[in-house]
Design a protein around this motif. Structure first.
Motif, mmCIF file in Angstrom:
data_model
loop_
_atom_site.group_PDB
_atom_site.id
_atom_site.type_symbol
_atom_site.label_atom_id
_atom_site.label_comp_id
_atom_site.label_asym_id
_atom_site.label_seq_id
_atom_site.Cartn_x
_atom_site.Cartn_y
_atom_site.Cartn_z
ATOM 1 N N LEU A 10 22.709 25.574 36.278
ATOM 2 C CA LEU A 10 23.351 26.451 35.050
ATOM 3 C C LEU A 10 23.726 27.803 35.125
ATOM 4 C CD1 LEU A 10 23.650 26.608 32.169
ATOM 5 C CD2 LEU A 10 21.576 27.654 32.238
ATOM 6 N N ILE A 11 22.989 27.934 36.237
ATOM 7 C CA ILE A 11 22.707 29.861 37.052
ATOM 8 C C ILE A 11 24.788 29.303 37.631
ATOM 9 C CG2 ILE A 11 22.578 31.843 38.774
ATOM 10 C CD1 ILE A 11 21.225 31.875 35.880
ATOM 11 N N LEU A 12 24.308 28.403 38.195
ATOM 12 C CA LEU A 12 25.924 28.097 39.781
ATOM 13 C C LEU A 12 26.900 28.493 38.646
ATOM 14 C CD1 LEU A 12 27.377 28.459 42.652
ATOM 15 C CD2 LEU A 12 26.639 25.994 42.712
ATOM 16 N N ALA A 13 26.716 27.979 37.466
ATOM 17 C CA ALA A 13 28.195 27.253 36.599
ATOM 18 C C ALA A 13 28.715 28.803 35.463
ATOM 19 C CB ALA A 13 28.304 25.942 35.505
ATOM 20 N N GLY A 14 27.654 29.468 35.102
ATOM 21 C CA GLY A 14 27.739 30.746 35.085
ATOM 22 C C GLY A 14 28.320 32.227 35.949
ATOM 23 N N ILE A 15 27.969 31.426 37.043
ATOM 24 C CA ILE A 15 28.532 32.316 38.184
ATOM 25 C C ILE A 15 29.960 31.885 38.397
ATOM 26 C CG2 ILE A 15 29.054 33.341 40.745
ATOM 27 C CD1 ILE A 15 25.669 32.879 40.886
ATOM 28 N N ILE A 16 30.479 31.092 38.072
ATOM 29 C CA ILE A 16 31.368 30.631 38.280
ATOM 30 C C ILE A 16 32.566 31.072 36.857
ATOM 31 C CG2 ILE A 16 33.551 28.778 38.816
ATOM 32 C CD1 ILE A 16 30.867 26.940 40.345
ATOM 33 N N LEU A 17 32.196 30.754 35.997
ATOM 34 C CA LEU A 17 32.934 30.895 34.615
ATOM 35 C C LEU A 17 32.785 32.490 34.916
ATOM 36 C CD1 LEU A 17 31.551 28.757 31.506
ATOM 37 C CD2 LEU A 17 33.962 29.668 32.561
ATOM 38 N N ALA A 18 31.749 33.131 35.334
ATOM 39 C CA ALA A 18 32.056 34.576 35.132
ATOM 40 C C ALA A 18 33.525 35.103 35.850
ATOM 41 C CB ALA A 18 30.322 35.315 35.521
ATOM 42 N N ALA A 19 33.391 34.742 36.996
ATOM 43 C CA ALA A 19 34.269 34.973 38.495
ATOM 44 C C ALA A 19 35.421 34.971 37.584
ATOM 45 C CB ALA A 19 34.015 34.059 39.665
ATOM 46 N N PHE A 20 35.848 33.636 36.894
ATOM 47 C CA PHE A 20 36.902 33.224 36.188
ATOM 48 C C PHE A 20 37.617 34.232 35.540
ATOM 49 C CE2 PHE A 20 40.309 30.926 33.993
ATOM 50 C CZ PHE A 20 40.759 30.509 34.743
ATOM 51 N N ASN A 21 36.333 34.297 34.589
ATOM 52 C CA ASN A 21 37.285 35.697 33.438
ATOM 53 C C ASN A 21 37.981 36.927 33.855
ATOM 54 O OD1 ASN A 21 37.154 34.106 30.902
ATOM 55 N ND2 ASN A 21 35.509 33.787 31.542
ATOM 56 N N LEU A 22 37.473 37.393 35.125
ATOM 57 C CA LEU A 22 37.452 39.133 36.036
ATOM 58 C C LEU A 22 38.618 38.744 35.668
ATOM 59 C CD1 LEU A 22 34.336 39.439 38.105
ATOM 60 C CD2 LEU A 22 34.712 39.785 35.294
ATOM 61 N N ARG A 23 39.561 38.347 36.135
ATOM 62 C CA ARG A 23 41.533 39.243 36.497
ATOM 63 C C ARG A 23 42.116 38.294 35.126
ATOM 64 N NH1 ARG A 23 38.357 41.573 39.079
ATOM 65 N NH2 ARG A 23 38.154 42.664 40.927
ATOM 66 N N PRO A 24 42.239 37.704 34.267
ATOM 67 C CA PRO A 24 43.444 36.552 33.160
ATOM 68 C C PRO A 24 43.951 38.633 32.932
ATOM 69 C CG PRO A 24 41.955 35.485 33.910
ATOM 70 C CD PRO A 24 41.507 36.808 34.502
ATOM 71 N N ALA A 25 42.988 39.149 32.191
ATOM 72 C CA ALA A 25 42.891 39.886 31.309
ATOM 73 C C ALA A 25 43.626 41.007 31.943
ATOM 74 C CB ALA A 25 42.019 40.681 31.427
ATOM 75 N N LEU A 26 44.056 40.847 33.408
ATOM 76 C CA LEU A 26 45.062 42.187 34.261
ATOM 77 C C LEU A 26 46.102 41.378 35.008
ATOM 78 C CD1 LEU A 26 42.798 43.999 36.458
ATOM 79 C CD2 LEU A 26 43.854 44.914 34.840
ATOM 80 N N THR A 27 46.269 40.049 35.131
ATOM 81 C CA THR A 27 48.011 39.136 35.629
ATOM 82 C C THR A 27 48.321 38.859 34.274
ATOM 83 O OG1 THR A 27 46.022 36.474 35.532
ATOM 84 C CG2 THR A 27 45.805 38.722 38.036
ATOM 85 N N SER A 28 47.428 38.379 33.695
ATOM 86 C CA SER A 28 48.238 37.402 32.183
ATOM 87 C C SER A 28 49.333 38.689 31.750
ATOM 88 C CB SER A 28 47.997 37.249 31.463
ATOM 89 O OG SER A 28 46.504 37.611 31.018
ATOM 90 N N LEU A 29 49.194 40.434 31.735
ATOM 91 C CA LEU A 29 49.694 40.962 31.336
ATOM 92 C C LEU A 29 51.141 41.670 32.713
ATOM 93 C CD1 LEU A 29 49.937 43.632 29.024
ATOM 94 C CD2 LEU A 29 48.583 45.316 30.144
ATOM 95 N N GLY A 30 50.221 41.942 33.435
ATOM 96 C CA GLY A 30 50.871 42.046 35.024
ATOM 97 C C GLY A 30 52.786 40.831 34.772
ATOM 98 N N ALA A 31 52.139 39.945 34.220
ATOM 99 C CA ALA A 31 53.003 38.708 34.499
ATOM 100 C C ALA A 31 54.031 38.653 33.063
ATOM 101 C CB ALA A 31 52.365 37.303 34.360
#
Length: 408
Positions: A10-31
């Motif tokens: 559960l912790i490992l899945a949480g780490i993966i999901l947390a990581a995935f959400n750290l950049r789309p707010a920036l890169t989607s705006l840039g695109a």
């Protein structure tokens, strides 16, 4: 379903999901920056300010994470950070400059909180696999960034407007919140003492890691915020600019995964610090100066360098921390102060584009930042150095029988 999942998974899945959400707010705006600029009538300087606002929020709210952790615990604080990201992205449904600014601040706050606490979670639960789990974390962070850059242009066509294409990225953040809520329910609450953070301010090693974190972040944010626009300046169409940016971010996932693993196994982190900075510079020069037919290759080289640099910054935080509490304190210092410094980079690029013609000033800025990052990274990678104050604090804790954050 989550209740039946073993806690470590559960912790490992949480780490993966947390990581995935750290950049789309920036890169989607840039695109979608070109459409946003045309729709809202924003100048280049204002776009640079918007990018810098995100990064300033990373730093400021990363510093505030300490206060929240003392009240809510690490895992619940990460969950609350993901809520802020989700709500911030939903605000992009409204096509107004004020809503976009509020979205940037709120999402940036959540990203800052989640980002500074993730290395402490890795150190606490996966201290025996620092290289591999750090690599996995940074790989999914890069994959999230690549998804934001590469999938946003098709979603622009699907939704017919940039508002829906940007707001849809709130969904994975909401899923991440649900998962971390379950983690918080099942784990024993932990705390972070002020004294541990105070020790970082007296450590040259902590400052060198902070310098390397901030300078490599400046390079990354120049690419995330401005590469699509710079490619449009080279007469690339919007789809090609988004695809090249996405390929640069996607290749980061490869080096983000393998660089800390190799550095851990070889015991020569300094070699990898120098290597990833060289790759970053060569790739950036290639993307902006080489023939457009070669752009895909050079974007991949650029991504390999940037992904490896970020992974090494996180790896050095975990490597130099004798406990999870120390890792949290060092991460808060390095990422918060580092991002505050890095916030100037997109703003400077906006100013350079406002007053100069051509790619020369942007290239010089990128190379200068890389040259400054090298000594910081090499100092931090020297295994003869340590955080003596943090180790002394740990010994005093053990002698007094105080339980540590990473009870192992």
């Amino acid at each position: 379903m989550l209740q039946r999942l073993p806690f470590r998974w559960l912790i490992l899945a949480g780490i993966i999901l947390a990581a995935f959400n750290l950049r789309p707010a920036l890169t989607s705006l840039g695109a979608s920056l070109h459409q946003v600029q045309e729709d809202l009538g924003l100048r280049n300087f204002l776009l640079g300010t918007l990018n810098s606002t995100s990064i300033i929020c990373f730093g400021l709210f990363g510093l505030l994470a300490t206060t929240i952790v003392r009240r809510a615990g690490t895992s619940l604080t990460i969950g609350l950070g993901l809520v802020a990201v989700a709500v911030g992205l939903l605000l992009r449904m409204w096509p107004f400059a004020d809503a976009l600014l509020a979205s940037t601040i709120l999402a940036g706050a959540g990203i800052g909180i989640v980002g500074v606490l993730s290395p402490a979670i890795i150190r606490r639960y996966f201290h025996e696999r620092l290289g591999s789990v750090t690599g996995l974390y940074t790989m999914f962070l890069c994959l999230g960034g690549a998804a934001g850059a590469g999938l946003t242009p098709p979603m622009l066509k699907l939704f017919g407007t940039w508002t829906g294409a940007l707001a849809i990225w709130a969904l994975p953040a909401a899923i991440g919140f649900v998962l971390w809520l379950e983690v918080a329910r099942r784990e024993e609450p932990v705390s972070l003492r002020k004294g541990t953070i105070d020790t970082m301010w007296r450590s040259p090693l902590a400052w060198s890691i902070t310098g390397f974190m901030g300078l490599q972040a400046a390079l990354a944010f120049i690419v995330l915020g401005w590469l699509p626009i710079l490619l449009l300046d080279r007469n690339a169409d919007m789809a090609a600019a988004g695809a090249l940016t996405s390929s640069a971010i996607l290749s980061q996932a490869v080096s983000a995964l393998i660089t800390p693993i190799l550095a851990d196994r070889t015991g020569r982190p300094g070699l990898f610090v120098a290597g990833v900075l060289v790759l970053s510079c060569v790739g950036f020069l290639g993307v902006l100066c080489a023939p457009m037919a070669e752009s895909v290759f050079w974007s991949l080289v650029l991504g390999l360098g940037l992904g490896g640099a970020f992974a090494m910054a996180l790896y050095l935080i975990a490597l130099r921390s004798p406990s999870a509490e120390t890792a949290a304190a060092l991460s808060i210092m390095a990422q918060s102060l580092g991002y505050l410094g890095a916030a100037a980079a997109p703003l400077i690029v906006g100013l350079l584009r406002e007053y100069f013609v051509g790619m020369g000033p942007q290239i010089f800025l990128f190379l200068f930042i890389s040259a400054c990052a090298l000594p910081c990274g090499l100092f931090a990678a020297d295994r003869r150095r340590e955080v003596p104050e943090a180790r002394a604090t740990q010994r005093r804790m053990e002698q007094s029988g105080i339980s540590r954050l990473d009870s192992e």
